[in-house]
Design an enzyme around this catalytic site. Structure first.
Site, mmCIF file in Angstrom:
data_model
loop_
_atom_site.group_PDB
_atom_site.id
_atom_site.type_symbol
_atom_site.label_atom_id
_atom_site.label_comp_id
_atom_site.label_asym_id
_atom_site.label_seq_id
_atom_site.Cartn_x
_atom_site.Cartn_y
_atom_site.Cartn_z
ATOM 1 N N ASP A 215 -51.074 33.607 29.535
ATOM 2 C CA ASP A 215 -50.412 34.711 30.225
ATOM 3 C C ASP A 215 -51.150 36.036 30.115
ATOM 4 O O ASP A 215 -50.775 36.995 30.777
ATOM 5 C CB ASP A 215 -48.990 34.890 29.657
ATOM 6 C CG ASP A 215 -48.118 33.703 29.996
ATOM 7 O OD1 ASP A 215 -48.162 33.281 31.151
ATOM 8 O OD2 ASP A 215 -47.424 33.197 29.105
ATOM 9 N N HIS B 51 -40.617 31.782 28.088
ATOM 10 C CA HIS B 51 -41.365 30.663 28.664
ATOM 11 C C HIS B 51 -42.181 31.166 29.862
ATOM 12 O O HIS B 51 -43.338 31.545 29.704
ATOM 13 C CB HIS B 51 -40.362 29.562 29.034
ATOM 14 C CG HIS B 51 -40.953 28.247 29.381
ATOM 15 N ND1 HIS B 51 -42.291 27.977 29.278
ATOM 16 C CD2 HIS B 51 -40.384 27.105 29.844
ATOM 17 C CE1 HIS B 51 -42.512 26.728 29.658
ATOM 18 N NE2 HIS B 51 -41.368 26.176 30.016
ATOM 19 N N HIS C 242 -49.564 31.482 20.198
ATOM 20 C CA HIS C 242 -49.003 30.298 20.847
ATOM 21 C C HIS C 242 -48.489 29.349 19.773
ATOM 22 O O HIS C 242 -49.064 29.267 18.692
ATOM 23 C CB HIS C 242 -50.096 29.594 21.676
ATOM 24 C CG HIS C 242 -49.547 28.648 22.696
ATOM 25 N ND1 HIS C 242 -49.216 27.361 22.397
ATOM 26 C CD2 HIS C 242 -49.269 28.821 24.005
ATOM 27 C CE1 HIS C 242 -48.765 26.776 23.488
ATOM 28 N NE2 HIS C 242 -48.771 27.631 24.477
HETATM 29 N N1 CMC Z 1 -48.294 39.861 18.342
HETATM 30 C C1 CMC Z 1 -48.214 40.208 17.030
HETATM 31 N N2 CMC Z 1 -47.904 39.360 16.053
HETATM 32 C C2 CMC Z 1 -47.651 38.095 16.401
HETATM 33 C C3 CMC Z 1 -47.727 37.647 17.745
HETATM 34 C C4 CMC Z 1 -48.073 38.592 18.714
HETATM 35 N N3 CMC Z 1 -48.173 38.235 20.005
HETATM 36 N N4 CMC Z 1 -47.432 36.335 17.802
HETATM 37 C C5 CMC Z 1 -47.188 35.961 16.550
HETATM 38 N N5 CMC Z 1 -47.317 37.016 15.697
HETATM 39 C C6 CMC Z 1 -47.192 36.987 14.233
HETATM 40 C C7 CMC Z 1 -45.748 36.914 13.806
HETATM 41 O O1 CMC Z 1 -45.205 38.195 13.611
HETATM 42 C C8 CMC Z 1 -45.864 36.116 12.533
HETATM 43 O O2 CMC Z 1 -46.353 36.975 11.554
HETATM 44 P P1 CMC Z 1 -45.805 36.866 10.013
HETATM 45 O O3 CMC Z 1 -46.283 35.515 9.545
HETATM 46 O O4 CMC Z 1 -46.414 38.008 9.305
HETATM 47 O O5 CMC Z 1 -44.303 36.930 10.124
HETATM 48 C C9 CMC Z 1 -46.972 35.114 12.824
HETATM 49 O O6 CMC Z 1 -47.800 35.763 13.804
HETATM 50 C C10 CMC Z 1 -46.482 33.770 13.358
HETATM 51 O O7 CMC Z 1 -45.658 34.032 14.511
HETATM 52 P P2 CMC Z 1 -44.442 33.113 14.966
HETATM 53 O O8 CMC Z 1 -43.498 33.936 15.767
HETATM 54 O O9 CMC Z 1 -43.890 32.375 13.790
HETATM 55 O O10 CMC Z 1 -45.170 32.053 15.886
HETATM 56 P P3 CMC Z 1 -44.472 31.095 16.919
HETATM 57 O O11 CMC Z 1 -45.341 29.887 17.015
HETATM 58 O O12 CMC Z 1 -43.038 30.860 16.607
HETATM 59 O O13 CMC Z 1 -44.517 31.938 18.269
HETATM 60 C C11 CMC Z 1 -45.177 32.813 20.350
HETATM 61 C C12 CMC Z 1 -45.404 31.703 19.303
HETATM 62 C C13 CMC Z 1 -45.981 32.477 21.598
HETATM 63 C C14 CMC Z 1 -43.677 32.876 20.741
HETATM 64 C C15 CMC Z 1 -45.627 34.157 19.741
HETATM 65 O O14 CMC Z 1 -46.998 34.097 19.405
HETATM 66 C C16 CMC Z 1 -45.345 35.337 20.678
HETATM 67 O O15 CMC Z 1 -44.245 35.883 20.672
HETATM 68 N N6 CMC Z 1 -46.372 35.748 21.497
HETATM 69 C C17 CMC Z 1 -46.162 36.811 22.459
HETATM 70 C C18 CMC Z 1 -45.424 36.269 23.688
HETATM 71 C C19 CMC Z 1 -46.306 35.411 24.549
HETATM 72 O O16 CMC Z 1 -47.439 35.747 24.865
HETATM 73 N N7 CMC Z 1 -45.750 34.265 24.992
HETATM 74 C C20 CMC Z 1 -46.461 33.333 25.872
HETATM 75 C C21 CMC Z 1 -46.770 32.062 25.188
HETATM 76 S S1 CMC Z 1 -47.832 30.990 26.156
HETATM 77 C C22 CMC Z 1 -46.770 30.299 27.345
HETATM 78 C C23 CMC Z 1 -47.039 28.844 27.642
HETATM 79 O O17 CMC Z 1 -47.959 28.209 27.144
HETATM 80 O O18 CMC Z 1 -46.255 28.290 28.436
#
Ligand code: CMC
Length: 431
Positions: free
Chosen positions: A365, A270, A309
């Site tokens: 971020d 987060h 995101h």
């Molecule tokens: N780098 C590489 N691949 C990614 C990334 C990334 N940053 N984010 C998502 N993916 C891929 C993931 O591997 C998956 O691929 P596949 O369909 O082949 O398995 C696909 O994209 C969907 O990802 P997900 O994990 O199901 O997406 P989610 O909505 O559950 O996760 C997230 C969202 C923010 C946790 C994720 O994008 C992530 O880990 N990003 C990096 C950490 C980050 O920057 N976090 C800050 C978020 S903004 C904070 C706020 O608004 O408060």
């Protein structure tokens, strides 16, 4: 038959049920499924939704996000307009009261917040008790919790004027507590608030003043911090806001609820992602290593931090503003050497099929850590910098929850998957 209903057929019994469709044709009430039963004494059908992936927990009029279009609005105002034209103090007022303040309202609001920036001497002693290497966010959230013991009248959450007073205290005191947490971790004496300065400028002087001479923060840095505060002030039902509402629904005082919300923000998924971006940029080390890093990420080895995101499936509007703000900050502080690596990562990722097809764009971020670092904030202060402005959002959401007749104490159901009834066996018989 009424038009806006969902017809559900239970194949176990052959019975049909009409479930009203509400809220602009997008929502059904989970409680309406309770009527679906096989036997009269059944509990009734529940919905199962871990992590609230598809469940609205409240109605809210505070912030609006359209993730596909990359839109964020506070009380209807686009975030771009608020960041460009308004100050954080005005935005905090907007979030809490629903309208931008008039000139007189803003003067009174600013003065009241300023009057509440000081903390009790015993709170300083409380902070002195933390170990020399205590994490500033751990200090911050514990000290916020401790505030509830200084203001026991805050328990009377049914009294609107009392609620208002506690909100002023919290918005006024969070920068002071944040700065003291930093000063403690650096072994520096605390610097008290200067009521002649605005919200962001005062925070900078409490953080960085070193001598008796008056500290004059650079106006461009004050403005940049104020913009960052506005961008982080609220973001609908995220993890920490949900914690604020859930804890607050027990009718506890706002200090205790806000300490819990800050604890939720502390987590790396987060409020900790901007720190992870900087760690990643340092590890990449040089612009020439970017293609190899991208290749690793695409191969499933790690993630491109600051990208992607849960809600935004296009460019996070806050990231765009932060990128512009970074240029203004670097004019004063000098360019953060990691910026070129970040720009190259973004350039490649935005053209790469892997990131494009998954709709992965820079989030809030990706660039904020570069700014904070250039301004002199250490990495472990990053979640605290997030918590200061988010306090306004948490309080607005808490107040909205208390005014909402639909709300009760938050108490999710569970699907029990443990053992059936069994009799106690004495230890001797267990071997
Ligand atoms: N780098 C590489 N691949 C990614 C990334 C990334 N940053 N984010 C998502 N993916 C891929 C993931 O591997 C998956 O691929 P596949 O369909 O082949 O398995 C696909 O994209 C969907 O990802 P997900 O994990 O199901 O997406 P989610 O909505 O559950 O996760 C997230 C969202 C923010 C946790 C994720 O994008 C992530 O880990 N990003 C990096 C950490 C980050 O920057 N976090 C800050 C978020 S903004 C904070 C706020 O608004 O408060």
């Amino acid at each position: 038959m009424p038009k806006d209903t969902l017809t559900v057929t239970d194949n176990r019994t052959g019975k049909q049920y009409e479930v009203p469709i509400q809220e602009g044709g997008e929502t059904v009430r989970a409680a309406d499924f309770r009527q679906i039963k096989v036997r009269d004494d059944d509990f009734g059908m529940m919905t199962y939704d871990p992590a609230f992936m598809n469940t609205a927990s409240c109605r809210s009029a505070i912030s609006f996000i359209d993730g596909d279009k990359g839109i964020l609005r506070y009380r209807g105002y686009p975030i771009e307009q608020l960041a460009e034209k308004r100050t954080f103090t005005e935005v905090a007022y907007l979030l809490i009261f629903g309208e931008l303040p008039t000139h007189d309202e803003l003067e009174a609001w600013t003065q009241q917040i300023t009057l509440h920036t000081m903390v009790h001497e015993n709170l300083k002693k409380f902070m002195d008790g933390f170990n020399y290497d205590a994490h500033p966010m751990g200090m911050f959230l514990s000290t916020i919790g401790a505030l509830s013991t200084f203001y026991p009248e805050a328990k009377d959450i049914g009294d609107i004027n009392n609620r208002h007073l506690q909100m002023l205290r919290l918005i006024g005191k969070v920068p002071t507590i944040a700065a003291y947490a930093y000063r403690h971790s650096m072994g520096l004496p605390y610097v008290g608030p200067n009521n002649d300065l605005g919200y962001a400028a005062n925070f900078l002087q409490m953080m960085f003043r070193m001598t008796e001479a008056p500290y004059k923060p650079h106006p461009a840095l004050v403005r940049a911090l104020d913009v960052l505060f506005t961008l982080h002030a609220d973001h609908e039902q995220n993890c920490s806001t949900n914690a604020m509402r859930a804890i607050g629904s027990s009718q506890v005082d706002p200090y205790s609820a806000l300490a819990g919300a800050a604890a939720a923000l502390y987590g790396p998924l987060h409020g900790g992602a901007n720190e992870a971006v900087l760690v990643m940029l340092r590890e990449i080390g040089d612009i020439s290593h970017v293609p190899d890093f991208i290749k690793k990420v695409k191969g499933g080895d790690g993630r491109l931090m600051g990208f992607g995101h849960r809600v935004y499936k296009s460019y996070d509007p806050r990231a765009r503003i932060i990128k512009q703000t970074a240029d203004l900050v670097f004019e004063v502080t000098g360019r953060n050497p990691l910026t070129d690596i970040a720009l190259e990562l973004e350039r490649i990722a935005l053209e790469d099929e892997y990131f494009v097809s998954r709709k992965l764009y820079p989030n809030v971020d990706f660039y904020s850590g570069l700014i904070y670092q250039a301004m002199g904030f250490p990495l472990d202060m990053f979640p605290v910098l997030f918590a200061i402005p988010r306090t306004a959002g948490w309080l607005a959401q808490w107040d909205e929850m208390l005014r909402d007749d639909d709300q009760k104490i938050a108490r999710p159901r569970q699907i029990y998957i443990g053992a059936g009834r069994r009799d106690y066996v004495p230890q001797a018989a267990r071997g």
